[in-house]
Each structure stands twice: as structure tokens, then as C-alpha cells.
Design a protein around this motif. Structure first.
Motif, mmCIF file in Angstrom:
data_model
loop_
_atom_site.group_PDB
_atom_site.id
_atom_site.type_symbol
_atom_site.label_atom_id
_atom_site.label_comp_id
_atom_site.label_asym_id
_atom_site.label_seq_id
_atom_site.Cartn_x
_atom_site.Cartn_y
_atom_site.Cartn_z
ATOM 1 N N SER A 126 -12.605 9.018 7.546
ATOM 2 C CA SER A 126 -11.636 7.934 7.492
ATOM 3 C C SER A 126 -10.864 7.931 6.181
ATOM 4 O O SER A 126 -9.699 7.537 6.146
ATOM 5 C CB SER A 126 -12.332 6.589 7.686
ATOM 6 O OG SER A 126 -13.259 6.363 6.655
ATOM 7 N N CYS A 127 -11.471 8.370 5.094
ATOM 8 C CA CYS A 127 -10.794 8.383 3.794
ATOM 9 C C CYS A 127 -9.954 9.634 3.594
ATOM 10 O O CYS A 127 -8.804 9.561 3.176
ATOM 11 C CB CYS A 127 -11.817 8.258 2.669
ATOM 12 S SG CYS A 127 -12.725 6.726 2.695
ATOM 13 N N MET A 128 -10.527 10.794 3.884
ATOM 14 C CA MET A 128 -9.821 12.049 3.642
ATOM 15 C C MET A 128 -8.769 12.325 4.716
ATOM 16 O O MET A 128 -7.762 12.959 4.450
ATOM 17 C CB MET A 128 -10.819 13.201 3.566
ATOM 18 C CG MET A 128 -11.721 13.119 2.352
ATOM 19 S SD MET A 128 -12.936 14.425 2.321
ATOM 20 C CE MET A 128 -11.892 15.854 2.128
ATOM 21 N N GLY A 129 -8.993 11.853 5.905
ATOM 22 C CA GLY A 129 -8.062 12.115 6.990
ATOM 23 C C GLY A 129 -6.934 11.105 7.073
ATOM 24 O O GLY A 129 -6.125 11.155 7.981
ATOM 25 N N ASN A 130 -6.898 10.174 6.137
ATOM 26 C CA ASN A 130 -5.879 9.124 6.144
ATOM 27 C C ASN A 130 -5.834 8.394 7.479
ATOM 28 O O ASN A 130 -4.781 8.208 8.067
ATOM 29 C CB ASN A 130 -4.504 9.699 5.791
ATOM 30 C CG ASN A 130 -4.455 10.195 4.372
ATOM 31 O OD1 ASN A 130 -5.128 9.653 3.497
ATOM 32 N ND2 ASN A 130 -3.684 11.237 4.136
ATOM 33 N N TRP A 131 -6.992 7.973 7.944
ATOM 34 C CA TRP A 131 -7.080 7.267 9.212
ATOM 35 C C TRP A 131 -6.378 5.922 9.102
ATOM 36 O O TRP A 131 -6.582 5.163 8.147
ATOM 37 C CB TRP A 131 -8.554 7.064 9.586
ATOM 38 C CG TRP A 131 -8.723 6.385 10.909
ATOM 39 C CD1 TRP A 131 -8.769 6.994 12.121
ATOM 40 C CD2 TRP A 131 -8.874 4.990 11.144
ATOM 41 N NE1 TRP A 131 -8.939 6.062 13.100
ATOM 42 C CE2 TRP A 131 -8.999 4.815 12.531
ATOM 43 C CE3 TRP A 131 -8.906 3.870 10.331
ATOM 44 C CZ2 TRP A 131 -9.164 3.574 13.117
ATOM 45 C CZ3 TRP A 131 -9.062 2.625 10.902
ATOM 46 C CH2 TRP A 131 -9.195 2.488 12.293
ATOM 47 N N GLU A 132 -5.551 5.613 10.070
ATOM 48 C CA GLU A 132 -4.847 4.333 10.127
ATOM 49 C C GLU A 132 -4.811 3.841 11.558
ATOM 50 O O GLU A 132 -4.827 4.627 12.499
ATOM 51 C CB GLU A 132 -3.406 4.473 9.620
ATOM 52 C CG GLU A 132 -3.275 4.630 8.140
ATOM 53 C CD GLU A 132 -1.813 4.601 7.694
ATOM 54 O OE1 GLU A 132 -0.913 4.522 8.559
ATOM 55 O OE2 GLU A 132 -1.590 4.673 6.485
ATOM 56 N N TRP A 165 -0.842 0.580 11.239
ATOM 57 C CA TRP A 165 -0.293 0.697 9.883
ATOM 58 C C TRP A 165 -1.246 0.252 8.781
ATOM 59 O O TRP A 165 -0.835 0.055 7.642
ATOM 60 C CB TRP A 165 1.035 -0.054 9.755
ATOM 61 C CG TRP A 165 2.000 0.349 10.813
ATOM 62 C CD1 TRP A 165 2.734 1.495 10.842
ATOM 63 C CD2 TRP A 165 2.313 -0.362 11.997
ATOM 64 N NE1 TRP A 165 3.488 1.536 11.986
ATOM 65 C CE2 TRP A 165 3.253 0.393 12.730
ATOM 66 C CE3 TRP A 165 1.889 -1.572 12.547
ATOM 67 C CZ2 TRP A 165 3.787 0.016 13.932
ATOM 68 C CZ3 TRP A 165 2.413 -1.966 13.752
ATOM 69 C CH2 TRP A 165 3.346 -1.185 14.434
ATOM 70 N N ALA A 185 -4.961 1.171 6.751
ATOM 71 C CA ALA A 185 -6.055 2.114 6.542
ATOM 72 C C ALA A 185 -7.389 1.385 6.706
ATOM 73 O O ALA A 185 -7.444 0.155 6.764
ATOM 74 C CB ALA A 185 -5.950 2.738 5.158
ATOM 75 N N LYS A 186 -8.468 2.150 6.743
ATOM 76 C CA LYS A 186 -9.785 1.545 6.963
ATOM 77 C C LYS A 186 -10.145 0.547 5.856
ATOM 78 O O LYS A 186 -10.671 -0.532 6.134
ATOM 79 C CB LYS A 186 -10.864 2.619 7.072
ATOM 80 C CG LYS A 186 -12.205 2.040 7.447
ATOM 81 C CD LYS A 186 -13.216 3.099 7.767
ATOM 82 C CE LYS A 186 -14.517 2.445 8.171
ATOM 83 N NZ LYS A 186 -15.532 3.434 8.516
#
Length: 119
Positions: free
Chosen positions: A41-47, A50, A52-53
Motif C-alpha cells: 500500500s505504501c510503495m505501490g501508491n495505493w489510492e 483520491w 492514500a491508505k
């Protein structure tokens, strides 16, 4: 014809506040539950929508605290007498809603047990 302005209703304000904060906490809780865990979730820029986690966590935390404040205000300022009447009735001098109290206690204990023992 002139319309008479009604005074501010704390009961309605607390009811709407409870509704909005409950919906926000539930939606953010669902999003956090289905979001990826760990580095993904942090490295993959999960959103999602609009945000982020980390922003969803903040959103969930603040609306959950607001929900708690609205709950306490609703209980203490608006419904304290009603709440107390569930436990004590003037005529019977006992618990007025025993069946509801027992069922709520059983459900609470079951959920608590399941969480504590990771079932």
C-alpha cells in the motif's frame, strides 16, 4: 405570511451528527479492511477515491472520535433519563428490560471473545 423561525434543536443536530459520522466511519473502515497490507500500500501508491491508505486511516480515526463524542453527547445531554429507565423502573425497582440487556451482553461477549482469540 411571515414564517416563525424555530429555535436550534440539539436533539436533531446530534442525530444528524451521529448519522454522518457513523456513515463516514463505516465507509472508511470498509476501505481500510479491503486495502492492501504492508509495503504494497505504501510503495505501490495505493489510492481509493483520491485518498492514500494513510489518509484513509486519518479520515477513519477522526470520524471515529467524532462519532464517540456525538454518542456521548447524545446519551448524556438528550437521553440520559430514558437510558436510566432501562435499568431501573420506579414501580418494579428492578431492571426494566432484562431480555434486551441479556442479549446485548451475549452479543458483546461473543464478539469480544472472537476478537481476543482471533477466531
Amino acid at each position: 405570511m411571515a414564517q416563525i423561525e424555530k429555535k436550534f434543536s440539539w436533539r436533531a443536530f446530534l442525530c444528524f451528527g451521529l448519522t454522518y459520522t457513523f456513515i463516514a466511519a463505516v465507509i472508511s473502515g470498509i476501505v481500510l479492511y479491503i486495502s492492501p497490507t504492508g509495503r504494497h500500500s505504501c510503495m505501490g501508491n495505493w489510492e481509493f477515491l483520491w485518498l492514500a491508505k494513510g489518509e484513509w486511516k486519518t479520515f477513519h480515526t477522526y470520524f471515529s472520535f467524532a462519532f464517540i463524542i456525538f454518542c456521548l453527547s447524545h446519551l448524556l445531554a438528550v437521553n440520559w433519563k430514558t437510558f436510566c429507565s432501562y435499568f431501573k423502573n420506579r414501580t418494579s425497582k428492578g431492571i426494566n428490560r432484562m431480555r434486551e440487556l441479556v442479549w446485548a451482553s451475549v452479543v458483546f461477549a461473543a464478539v469480544f471473545y472472537l476478537i481476543i482469540f482471533s477466531i
